[in-house]
Motif scaffolding. Sequence first.
Motif, PDB file in Angstrom:
ATOM      1  N   SER A  17       0.822  -1.206   0.000  1.00 31.16           N
ATOM      2  CA  SER A  17       0.000   0.000   0.000  1.00 31.16           C
ATOM      3  C   SER A  17       0.856   1.255   0.000  1.00 31.16           C
ATOM      4  O   SER A  17       1.918   1.299   0.629  1.00 31.16           O
ATOM      5  CB  SER A  17      -0.914   0.018   1.232  1.00 31.16           C
ATOM      6  OG  SER A  17      -1.785  -1.087   1.236  1.00 31.16           O
ATOM      7  N   ASN A  18       0.372   2.272  -0.704  1.00 31.21           N
ATOM      8  CA  ASN A  18       0.929   3.606  -0.591  1.00 31.21           C
ATOM      9  C   ASN A  18       0.193   4.349   0.521  1.00 31.21           C
ATOM     10  O   ASN A  18      -0.979   4.062   0.794  1.00 31.21           O
ATOM     11  CB  ASN A  18       0.771   4.381  -1.903  1.00 31.21           C
ATOM     12  CG  ASN A  18       1.618   3.805  -3.023  1.00 31.21           C
ATOM     13  OD1 ASN A  18       2.606   3.118  -2.779  1.00 31.21           O
ATOM     14  ND2 ASN A  18       1.234   4.086  -4.252  1.00 31.21           N
ATOM     15  N   ASP A  19       0.853   5.292   1.134  1.00 28.61           N
ATOM     16  CA  ASP A  19       0.244   6.073   2.209  1.00 28.61           C
ATOM     17  C   ASP A  19      -0.913   6.895   1.643  1.00 28.61           C
ATOM     18  O   ASP A  19      -0.692   7.816   0.844  1.00 28.61           O
ATOM     19  CB  ASP A  19       1.297   6.995   2.823  1.00 28.61           C
ATOM     20  CG  ASP A  19       0.748   7.844   3.967  1.00 28.61           C
ATOM     21  OD1 ASP A  19      -0.457   7.718   4.280  1.00 28.61           O
ATOM     22  OD2 ASP A  19       1.517   8.643   4.527  1.00 28.61           O
ATOM     23  N   GLY A  29      -3.009   8.839  -7.746  1.00 27.16           N
ATOM     24  CA  GLY A  29      -4.193   7.992  -7.706  1.00 27.16           C
ATOM     25  C   GLY A  29      -3.924   6.514  -7.554  1.00 27.16           C
ATOM     26  O   GLY A  29      -4.747   5.684  -7.947  1.00 27.16           O
ATOM     27  N   ILE A  30      -2.789   6.153  -6.972  1.00 26.24           N
ATOM     28  CA  ILE A  30      -2.429   4.740  -6.812  1.00 26.24           C
ATOM     29  C   ILE A  30      -2.370   4.417  -5.317  1.00 26.24           C
ATOM     30  O   ILE A  30      -1.503   4.920  -4.601  1.00 26.24           O
ATOM     31  CB  ILE A  30      -1.071   4.432  -7.473  1.00 26.24           C
ATOM     32  CG1 ILE A  30      -1.154   4.692  -8.984  1.00 26.24           C
ATOM     33  CG2 ILE A  30      -0.645   2.986  -7.195  1.00 26.24           C
ATOM     34  CD1 ILE A  30       0.184   4.654  -9.686  1.00 26.24           C
ATOM     35  N   LEU A  31      -3.290   3.587  -4.849  1.00 29.55           N
ATOM     36  CA  LEU A  31      -3.369   3.247  -3.435  1.00 29.55           C
ATOM     37  C   LEU A  31      -2.621   1.965  -3.103  1.00 29.55           C
ATOM     38  O   LEU A  31      -1.995   1.858  -2.049  1.00 29.55           O
ATOM     39  CB  LEU A  31      -4.830   3.118  -3.006  1.00 29.55           C
ATOM     40  CG  LEU A  31      -5.676   4.390  -3.128  1.00 29.55           C
ATOM     41  CD1 LEU A  31      -7.123   4.103  -2.732  1.00 29.55           C
ATOM     42  CD2 LEU A  31      -5.104   5.509  -2.262  1.00 29.55           C
ATOM     43  N   THR A  32      -2.709   0.969  -3.989  1.00 34.45           N
ATOM     44  CA  THR A  32      -2.034  -0.310  -3.759  1.00 34.45           C
ATOM     45  C   THR A  32      -1.386  -0.796  -5.039  1.00 34.45           C
ATOM     46  O   THR A  32      -1.778  -0.400  -6.141  1.00 34.45           O
ATOM     47  CB  THR A  32      -3.016  -1.389  -3.251  1.00 34.45           C
ATOM     48  OG1 THR A  32      -4.071  -1.555  -4.206  1.00 34.45           O
ATOM     49  CG2 THR A  32      -3.602  -1.007  -1.910  1.00 34.45           C
ATOM     50  N   ARG A  33      -0.399  -1.667  -4.875  1.00 36.18           N
ATOM     51  CA  ARG A  33       0.308  -2.254  -6.013  1.00 36.18           C
ATOM     52  C   ARG A  33       0.641  -3.710  -5.672  1.00 36.18           C
ATOM     53  O   ARG A  33       0.703  -4.078  -4.506  1.00 36.18           O
ATOM     54  CB  ARG A  33       1.617  -1.490  -6.282  1.00 36.18           C
ATOM     55  CG  ARG A  33       1.440  -0.052  -6.703  1.00 36.18           C
ATOM     56  CD  ARG A  33       2.748   0.739  -6.622  1.00 36.18           C
ATOM     57  NE  ARG A  33       3.151   0.979  -5.246  1.00 36.18           N
ATOM     58  CZ  ARG A  33       4.209   0.459  -4.659  1.00 36.18           C
ATOM     59  NH1 ARG A  33       4.996  -0.381  -5.338  1.00 36.18           N
ATOM     60  NH2 ARG A  33       4.501   0.736  -3.406  1.00 36.18           N
ATOM     61  N   TYR A  34       0.856  -4.508  -6.699  1.00 35.77           N
ATOM     62  CA  TYR A  34       1.271  -5.902  -6.521  1.00 35.77           C
ATOM     63  C   TYR A  34       2.752  -6.041  -6.847  1.00 35.77           C
ATOM     64  O   TYR A  34       3.229  -5.479  -7.846  1.00 35.77           O
ATOM     65  CB  TYR A  34       0.457  -6.818  -7.420  1.00 35.77           C
ATOM     66  CG  TYR A  34      -1.006  -6.880  -7.051  1.00 35.77           C
ATOM     67  CD1 TYR A  34      -1.477  -7.831  -6.138  1.00 35.77           C
ATOM     68  CD2 TYR A  34      -1.916  -5.988  -7.601  1.00 35.77           C
ATOM     69  CE1 TYR A  34      -2.822  -7.880  -5.793  1.00 35.77           C
ATOM     70  CE2 TYR A  34      -3.262  -6.032  -7.261  1.00 35.77           C
ATOM     71  CZ  TYR A  34      -3.705  -6.977  -6.357  1.00 35.77           C
ATOM     72  OH  TYR A  34      -5.031  -7.030  -6.015  1.00 35.77           O
ATOM     73  N   ILE A  35       3.462  -6.783  -6.000  1.00 33.44           N
ATOM     74  CA  ILE A  35       4.911  -6.922  -6.133  1.00 33.44           C
ATOM     75  C   ILE A  35       5.285  -8.397  -6.221  1.00 33.44           C
ATOM     76  O   ILE A  35       4.865  -9.206  -5.380  1.00 33.44           O
ATOM     77  CB  ILE A  35       5.634  -6.282  -4.922  1.00 33.44           C
ATOM     78  CG1 ILE A  35       5.257  -4.802  -4.788  1.00 33.44           C
ATOM     79  CG2 ILE A  35       7.149  -6.449  -5.059  1.00 33.44           C
ATOM     80  CD1 ILE A  35       5.620  -3.949  -5.975  1.00 33.44           C
ATOM     81  N   ALA A  36       6.062  -8.756  -7.219  1.00 28.31           N
ATOM     82  CA  ALA A  36       6.501 -10.143  -7.378  1.00 28.31           C
ATOM     83  C   ALA A  36       7.448 -10.547  -6.254  1.00 28.31           C
ATOM     84  O   ALA A  36       8.225  -9.729  -5.747  1.00 28.31           O
ATOM     85  CB  ALA A  36       7.199 -10.312  -8.724  1.00 28.31           C
ATOM     86  N   ASN A 279      -5.886   2.422  -9.544  1.00 29.86           N
ATOM     87  CA  ASN A 279      -5.780   2.755  -8.122  1.00 29.86           C
ATOM     88  C   ASN A 279      -5.358   1.565  -7.272  1.00 29.86           C
ATOM     89  O   ASN A 279      -4.712   1.733  -6.234  1.00 29.86           O
ATOM     90  CB  ASN A 279      -7.107   3.327  -7.601  1.00 29.86           C
ATOM     91  CG  ASN A 279      -8.202   2.287  -7.506  1.00 29.86           C
ATOM     92  OD1 ASN A 279      -8.441   1.545  -8.458  1.00 29.86           O
ATOM     93  ND2 ASN A 279      -8.866   2.217  -6.368  1.00 29.86           N
ATOM     94  N   ASP A 280      -5.683   0.332  -7.712  1.00 34.90           N
ATOM     95  CA  ASP A 280      -5.332  -0.844  -6.915  1.00 34.90           C
ATOM     96  C   ASP A 280      -4.197  -1.667  -7.520  1.00 34.90           C
ATOM     97  O   ASP A 280      -3.861  -2.720  -6.992  1.00 34.90           O
ATOM     98  CB  ASP A 280      -6.554  -1.744  -6.729  1.00 34.90           C
ATOM     99  CG  ASP A 280      -7.023  -2.366  -8.036  1.00 34.90           C
ATOM    100  OD1 ASP A 280      -6.723  -1.796  -9.110  1.00 34.90           O
ATOM    101  OD2 ASP A 280      -7.681  -3.424  -7.986  1.00 34.90           O
ATOM    102  N   SER A 281      -3.606  -1.187  -8.622  1.00 35.52           N
ATOM    103  CA  SER A 281      -2.565  -1.986  -9.283  1.00 35.52           C
ATOM    104  C   SER A 281      -1.336  -1.176  -9.681  1.00 35.52           C
ATOM    105  O   SER A 281      -0.263  -1.739  -9.877  1.00 35.52           O
ATOM    106  CB  SER A 281      -3.127  -2.655 -10.541  1.00 35.52           C
ATOM    107  OG  SER A 281      -3.656  -1.693 -11.427  1.00 35.52           O
TER     108      SER A 281
END
Length: 328
Positions: A17-19, A29-36, A279-281
């Motif tokens: 998650s981003n703060d 506009g990016i709240l969460t991301r997926y990380i390998a 926003n979620d990716s």
Amino acid sequence: MARIKAIEYHFPARKVSNDPQNKLTKKIGILTRYIAEEYETASDLAIKAAEKLFEKDVCIKSEIDFLLFCTQAPDYILPTTACIIQEKLKLPTSCGALDFNLGCSGFVYGLSLAKGLIDSGQAKNILLLTADTYSKFINENDLSTAVLFGDAAAATIISESSDNNDIGHFVFGTDGSGAEDLIIFSGGSKEPLNFETLLEVEDEKGNRRARNNLYMNGPEVFNFAMREVPKAINELLNKENTTLGNYDFFVFHQANKYMLDALRRRIGIDQEKFSIQLNDSGNTVSSTIPIALKREIELGNVKKGDKVMLVGFGVGLSWSVCSIKLCI
């Protein structure tokens, strides 16, 4: 003639998650991301996306006669990662397979390659895979990149069609003078890794990175997009002998919300016809367009028969625009 027959996508399991209170988070506009995970490669993600697609029974593996893999994170310097994917997916040995190294404009370039193979009679069913793991190149202390990029893969089937309007015209552009605006300086033949390239330095904004980390000149990349994307879209409209109003939907590379909003306003696209799906990716590089397109289809915002414009732009610097009629 060629058409997009099906799209699937895959994210790795780990989500960060981003703060949400951070000013930059609100801007992009990016709240969460997926990380390998450390052991996961771009090809691992691509294979999982492809298996999801084959599970839908839209195409069987024995029908695939060409595999295109777009990535900037290959498994090895050689062999071609597409060859490894062919074996792991158990595609026919009669299947052609190649990698192409392109980033944010890569999906549209891949559609063009697939269309060319089909229109020239060299293939009938093409599996286009896009996958990137930029997280492996990013220093977590570099907020100019760490909060933007996520890892993902998408799988797209492009097949023969009787309708010559399914995948229409293309516009491409390249400006290599901006290569260093989005680059990993060290790790290739030009600058091999050594002790000095692994040393972190801090820039004037407090971001820390080494020469083998991703560097992005955000303001210059923004200026490039604002300059070249509207011109490329106008060129496509001229080729198609049409207007913006004749398009039902627009799917741009999902760079960040601030840039997308600025481009939409400058070009004059209605907000309800414009995709923002990040926003979620986060920015998943070559996979942003197929992921956004698939999500808009699932939401019912894009329907079969709709005329859709796809727009890629970024690392290279490169850009690509095309018109499709949705057939899914």
